[in-house]
Design an enzyme around this catalytic site. Structure first.
Site, PDB file in Angstrom:
ATOM      1  N   CYS A 114      22.566 137.010  -3.417  1.00  0.00           N
ATOM      2  CA  CYS A 114      21.882 136.386  -2.266  1.00  0.00           C
ATOM      3  C   CYS A 114      22.837 135.617  -1.357  1.00  0.00           C
ATOM      4  CB  CYS A 114      20.772 135.472  -2.755  1.00  0.00           C
ATOM      5  SG  CYS A 114      19.467 136.379  -3.603  1.00  0.00           S
ATOM      6  N   HIS A 254      18.916 130.579   3.117  1.00  0.00           N
ATOM      7  CA  HIS A 254      18.478 131.746   2.350  1.00  0.00           C
ATOM      8  C   HIS A 254      17.004 131.544   2.004  1.00  0.00           C
ATOM      9  CE1 HIS A 254      18.001 134.866  -0.486  1.00  0.00           C
ATOM     10  NE2 HIS A 254      17.990 134.074  -1.545  1.00  0.00           N
ATOM     11  N   ASN A 284      11.876 137.281  -0.554  1.00  0.00           N
ATOM     12  CA  ASN A 284      13.314 137.067  -0.708  1.00  0.00           C
ATOM     13  C   ASN A 284      14.018 138.417  -0.504  1.00  0.00           C
ATOM     14  OD1 ASN A 284      15.910 136.681  -1.628  1.00  0.00           O
ATOM     15  ND2 ASN A 284      15.309 135.537  -3.469  1.00  0.00           N
TER      16      ASN A 284
HETATM   17  N1  COA Z   1       1.734 134.403 -11.063  1.00  0.00           N
HETATM   18  C1  COA Z   1       1.107 133.527 -11.839  1.00  0.00           C
HETATM   19  N2  COA Z   1       1.743 132.757 -12.761  1.00  0.00           N
HETATM   20  C2  COA Z   1       3.074 132.916 -12.858  1.00  0.00           C
HETATM   21  C3  COA Z   1       3.792 133.814 -12.059  1.00  0.00           C
HETATM   22  C4  COA Z   1       3.064 134.586 -11.137  1.00  0.00           C
HETATM   23  N3  COA Z   1       3.636 135.481 -10.318  1.00  0.00           N
HETATM   24  N4  COA Z   1       5.097 133.756 -12.384  1.00  0.00           N
HETATM   25  C5  COA Z   1       5.205 132.822 -13.349  1.00  0.00           C
HETATM   26  N5  COA Z   1       3.991 132.314 -13.641  1.00  0.00           N
HETATM   27  C6  COA Z   1       3.647 131.308 -14.638  1.00  0.00           C
HETATM   28  C7  COA Z   1       4.665 131.214 -15.736  1.00  0.00           C
HETATM   29  O1  COA Z   1       4.427 132.201 -16.730  1.00  0.00           O
HETATM   30  C8  COA Z   1       4.438 129.813 -16.233  1.00  0.00           C
HETATM   31  O2  COA Z   1       3.307 129.823 -17.066  1.00  0.00           O
HETATM   32  P1  COA Z   1       3.246 128.886 -18.372  1.00  0.00           P
HETATM   33  O3  COA Z   1       3.337 127.481 -17.844  1.00  0.00           O
HETATM   34  O4  COA Z   1       1.924 129.225 -18.962  1.00  0.00           O
HETATM   35  O5  COA Z   1       4.428 129.268 -19.204  1.00  0.00           O
HETATM   36  C9  COA Z   1       4.074 129.034 -14.971  1.00  0.00           C
HETATM   37  O6  COA Z   1       3.671 130.033 -14.021  1.00  0.00           O
HETATM   38  C10 COA Z   1       5.228 128.239 -14.407  1.00  0.00           C
HETATM   39  O7  COA Z   1       6.407 129.055 -14.366  1.00  0.00           O
HETATM   40  P2  COA Z   1       7.776 128.546 -13.782  1.00  0.00           P
HETATM   41  O8  COA Z   1       8.774 129.630 -13.888  1.00  0.00           O
HETATM   42  O9  COA Z   1       8.100 127.210 -14.374  1.00  0.00           O
HETATM   43  O10 COA Z   1       7.343 128.327 -12.247  1.00  0.00           O
HETATM   44  P3  COA Z   1       8.144 127.682 -11.095  1.00  0.00           P
HETATM   45  O11 COA Z   1       7.345 126.627 -10.472  1.00  0.00           O
HETATM   46  O12 COA Z   1       9.559 127.362 -11.485  1.00  0.00           O
HETATM   47  O13 COA Z   1       8.207 128.887 -10.034  1.00  0.00           O
HETATM   48  C11 COA Z   1       9.818 130.489  -9.214  1.00  0.00           C
HETATM   49  C12 COA Z   1       8.878 130.089 -10.355  1.00  0.00           C
HETATM   50  C13 COA Z   1      10.568 131.740  -9.610  1.00  0.00           C
HETATM   51  C14 COA Z   1       8.970 130.747  -7.991  1.00  0.00           C
HETATM   52  C15 COA Z   1      10.800 129.341  -8.929  1.00  0.00           C
HETATM   53  O14 COA Z   1      11.316 128.849 -10.130  1.00  0.00           O
HETATM   54  C16 COA Z   1      11.947 129.724  -8.042  1.00  0.00           C
HETATM   55  O15 COA Z   1      11.779 129.961  -6.857  1.00  0.00           O
HETATM   56  N6  COA Z   1      13.174 129.718  -8.596  1.00  0.00           N
HETATM   57  C17 COA Z   1      14.410 129.832  -7.836  1.00  0.00           C
HETATM   58  C18 COA Z   1      14.658 131.168  -7.300  1.00  0.00           C
HETATM   59  C19 COA Z   1      15.970 131.191  -6.614  1.00  0.00           C
HETATM   60  O16 COA Z   1      16.323 130.325  -5.858  1.00  0.00           O
HETATM   61  N7  COA Z   1      16.775 132.188  -6.892  1.00  0.00           N
HETATM   62  C20 COA Z   1      18.066 132.250  -6.290  1.00  0.00           C
HETATM   63  C21 COA Z   1      18.085 133.205  -5.206  1.00  0.00           C
HETATM   64  S1  COA Z   1      17.556 134.798  -5.736  1.00  0.00           S
END
Ligand code: COA
Length: 327
Positions: A114, A254, A284
């Site tokens: 990215c 980004h 993304n």
């Molecule tokens: N729909 C519903 N629930 C979902 C889900 C979806 N698409 N994806 C994950 N969940 C659930 C998980 O299973 C978890 O459930 P649990 O609490 O029962 O275990 C809960 O939601 C929380 O998951 P978590 O991963 O902690 O969520 P989050 O708030 O961190 O959001 C992202 C997830 C990926 C959106 C976020 O972490 C993110 O944007 N990360 C950074 C990405 C990034 O910058 N990457 C670099 C560039 S590529």
């Protein structure tokens, strides 16, 4: 005054097919509400079956060349930042060269996930500053949809396809690329990766069966590092140029998560109307996100001559990078 590089044309392209959150509700256990609240994404674009990464590059490049008033034959170097190229070899840049009809250019790909476009911008800037290139085409393009596990709700809702391109030329004026900054922490390589298909895990029945050709991400761990790192990065980039946050006209981040983007904007005390956001429409798009956003704000007339524009990215590697531009 020394030579600098200047962006003289921008272009972008996203595939026509729209996949919105309600479509994903039918594929995996997710909801429009969860995706919108946790990421800010409402839609993403998905390439047609036979459309390739270099096809996306071509559309964006033609626009950028047209905007710059540069003919393909005049281009002396093509750099494509991508992690989802047409094939491992030859480079997507060489395939683009053929499609574009740019026989006088060198061509290579660059992969910093990215952060790829900003890594590419830094390399391109060096080529121009040293006089090694006079008309350079830089593209960020991804066909992420081919590398997503459509059964994994933690990744498939996040990514989309698209391409953005810029033409860079030398200038002795005050505007241009002021500085670029590149970083990596390879100890965190497994936070975001696509483990199959390379020389460590060459394609086999086992790699396919285990889904190793799909993007894997430790989302929450990545989120925490991204917020912390980007807050420091934007401040240090401005400081390196003696520019105050209040002097910034536009932040082009980004597009991974609206919560990460808002946290960075808050740290800069920048109102959201000075932040480019398109992840609601495109998700993304990895290395394409910044050049697509740059093209959109440039074409919308949101950038004025002399504006300070800050670009920042974070992604697999882990890598992160920034650039400050005087428009
Ligand atoms: N729909 C519903 N629930 C979902 C889900 C979806 N698409 N994806 C994950 N969940 C659930 C998980 O299973 C978890 O459930 P649990 O609490 O029962 O275990 C809960 O939601 C929380 O998951 P978590 O991963 O902690 O969520 P989050 O708030 O961190 O959001 C992202 C997830 C990926 C959106 C976020 O972490 C993110 O944007 N990360 C950074 C990405 C990034 O910058 N990457 C670099 C560039 S590529």
């Amino acid at each position: 005054m020394q030579w600098k590089s200047k962006i003289t044309g921008t272009g972008s392209y996203v595939p026509e097919k729209v996949l919105d959150n309600s479509d994903l509700e039918k594929k995996v256990d997710t909801s429009d509400e969860w995706i919108t609240e946790r990421t800010g994404i409402r839609q993403r674009r998905i390439a047609r079956d036979r459309q390739t990464n270099s096809d996306l590059c071509l559309e964006a490049s033609r626009q950028a060349l047209h905007a710059a008033g540069v003919k393909p034959r005049e281009i002396d170097l093509i750099i494509v930042a991508t992690m989802s190229g047409d094939m491992p070899m030859p480079s997507t840049a060489s395939i683009l060269q053929r499609k574009l009809g740019a026989p006088n250019a060198g061509a290579f790909d660059l992969n910093a996930a990215c952060s790829g476009f900003l890594y590419g911008l830094s390399v391109a800037d060096k080529f121009i500053r040293t006089g090694a290139s006079r008309k350079l085409l830089l593209v960020g393009a991804e066909l992420n949809s081919r590398f997503l596990d459509w059964k994994d709700r933690t990744t498939c809702v996040l990514f989309g396809d698209g391409a953005g391109a810029v033409v860079l030329e030398p200038t002795r004026g005050r505007s241009g690329i002021l500085s670029t900054h590149l970083y990596s922490d390879g100890t965190l390589w497994d936070f975001i990766c696509l483990p199959g298909g390379g020389s460590e895990n060459p394609p086999s029945l086992k790699t396919v069966r285990e889904g190793m050709h799909f993007i894997k991400m430790k989302g929450n761990e990545t989120f925490k590092v991204a917020v912390r790192t980007l807050e420091k990065l934007v401040l240090s980039t401005l400081k390196a140029n003696n520019v105050e946050p209040s002097e910034l006209a536009m932040l082009i981040p980004h597009q991974a998560n609206l919560r990460i983007i808002s946290a960075t904007a808050r740290r800069l005390r920048l109102p959201m109307d000075r932040v480019a956001v398109n992840l609601d429409r495109y998700g993304n798009t990895s290395s394409a996100s910044i050049p697509i956003a740059l093209d959109e704000v440039a074409r919308a007339g949101r950038l004025k001559k002399g504006d300070y524009v800050l670009l920042e990215a974070f992604g697999a590697g882990l890598t992160w990078a920034s650039a400050l531009i005087k428009w």
